[in-house]
Design a protein around this motif. Sequence first.
Motif, PDB file in Angstrom:
ATOM      1  N   LEU A 162      -6.007  25.448 -47.027  1.00 32.46           N
ATOM      2  CA  LEU A 162      -6.361  24.764 -48.267  1.00 32.46           C
ATOM      3  C   LEU A 162      -7.860  24.750 -48.492  1.00 32.46           C
ATOM      4  O   LEU A 162      -8.346  24.962 -49.616  1.00 32.46           O
ATOM      5  CB  LEU A 162      -5.830  23.329 -48.234  1.00 32.46           C
ATOM      6  CG  LEU A 162      -4.342  23.132 -47.934  1.00 32.46           C
ATOM      7  CD1 LEU A 162      -3.957  21.677 -48.129  1.00 32.46           C
ATOM      8  CD2 LEU A 162      -3.485  24.046 -48.783  1.00 32.46           C
ATOM      9  N   LEU A 194      -2.959  16.917 -53.922  1.00 30.93           N
ATOM     10  CA  LEU A 194      -3.222  16.977 -52.483  1.00 30.93           C
ATOM     11  C   LEU A 194      -2.373  15.885 -51.850  1.00 30.93           C
ATOM     12  O   LEU A 194      -2.740  14.709 -51.866  1.00 30.93           O
ATOM     13  CB  LEU A 194      -4.709  16.762 -52.189  1.00 30.93           C
ATOM     14  CG  LEU A 194      -5.128  16.836 -50.719  1.00 30.93           C
ATOM     15  CD1 LEU A 194      -4.952  18.246 -50.166  1.00 30.93           C
ATOM     16  CD2 LEU A 194      -6.576  16.387 -50.544  1.00 30.93           C
ATOM     17  N   CYS A 228      -9.837  21.009 -54.372  1.00 30.16           N
ATOM     18  CA  CYS A 228      -9.285  20.356 -55.568  1.00 30.16           C
ATOM     19  C   CYS A 228     -10.253  20.474 -56.741  1.00 30.16           C
ATOM     20  O   CYS A 228      -9.865  20.834 -57.856  1.00 30.16           O
ATOM     21  CB  CYS A 228      -9.000  18.880 -55.283  1.00 30.16           C
ATOM     22  SG  CYS A 228      -7.737  18.545 -54.046  1.00 30.16           S
ATOM     23  N   LEU A 247      -1.340  21.662 -53.431  1.00 32.61           N
ATOM     24  CA  LEU A 247      -1.969  21.982 -52.152  1.00 32.61           C
ATOM     25  C   LEU A 247      -1.198  21.293 -51.030  1.00 32.61           C
ATOM     26  O   LEU A 247      -1.003  20.084 -51.048  1.00 32.61           O
ATOM     27  CB  LEU A 247      -3.427  21.512 -52.149  1.00 32.61           C
ATOM     28  CG  LEU A 247      -4.318  22.134 -53.230  1.00 32.61           C
ATOM     29  CD1 LEU A 247      -5.735  21.564 -53.150  1.00 32.61           C
ATOM     30  CD2 LEU A 247      -4.343  23.650 -53.121  1.00 32.61           C
TER      31      LEU A 247
END
Length: 226
Positions: free
Chosen positions: A87, A101, A121, A46
Motif C-alpha cells: 500500500l 484504508l 491515500c 487499500l
Amino acid sequence: MKNSGTGPGAITPDGSPVEFYTLLEPGRDAELVIQESPPGGSVLELGAGVGRVTHALVAAGLDVVAVDESAEMLAHVRGAETVLARLQDLRLDRRFDTVTLGSQLVNVVDGEVRRAFLGACARHVAPGGAVLVQWIPGERHDVWQAGSGRADGEVTITMAEVEEISPGVYAATMRYAHGERVWTQSFTSRRLSDEEVAADLAAVGLRLDRFLTEDRTWFAARPFTT
C-alpha cells in the motif's frame, strides 16, 4: 497494526488467515463506504483482502479498484480491478472519489509506515473527494481485556491475550473460531490520540473532517484544498 497468524489454510505475509476472512460479513463497513461515496463513483480500496467489502461496493454500482499485498487474498475478489502491491508504494497515477484504508492499518506502531499509508491515500484521492479510515481510537485500547469477544455471523472472535508492552504500544492475540476450525492472529497496535492522527494527516496534506460512527472507529479526511 502488525500481524502474525497460525491456523489452517493460507497465511498472508502479514499473518492474516485467508480462509477466516472469507467467512466474514461485509457489515456496516460496506454500508458506510457506500453512504460516503457518490452514486456510481470510483473507490480505491487499500487493503481489500478477500473482497469482504469490495463485493458489496461493486453490487452497489461503485467502480472499485481493490489493492492488497497478498495474491492469495486478491484471488477471491470478483467484479473489481485488482492491484497487487504494498500500500505504501502504490502509485497508480489516478485519483478516486473515495479512498478507503481499513483493517485499523493506521494503528501500525511505526510512524513512518503510518504516514506512508496515509500518503498513499492523499495522492490518490480526487479534489473534493474523501479518505475513509478505520482505526482503533485511543480510548478503545483502555478497555481491552483478555476473554472479551463478539460474534460475526457464525464466526466467534475472542481476544485471547493482550498486554501493553511499552507506553502506548499493545500486543494482542485474537482467536477466531468457525465450527471446529480455529485460527489465531497476533498483532501490535499503537494507541493514538486524535491530535496525533490529525498531525499525521496534515503531514501528507489531509485534514481530519469528522468521525463517521458513534464509536469513532471510522473517520473521514479530506485534502486541505477542499
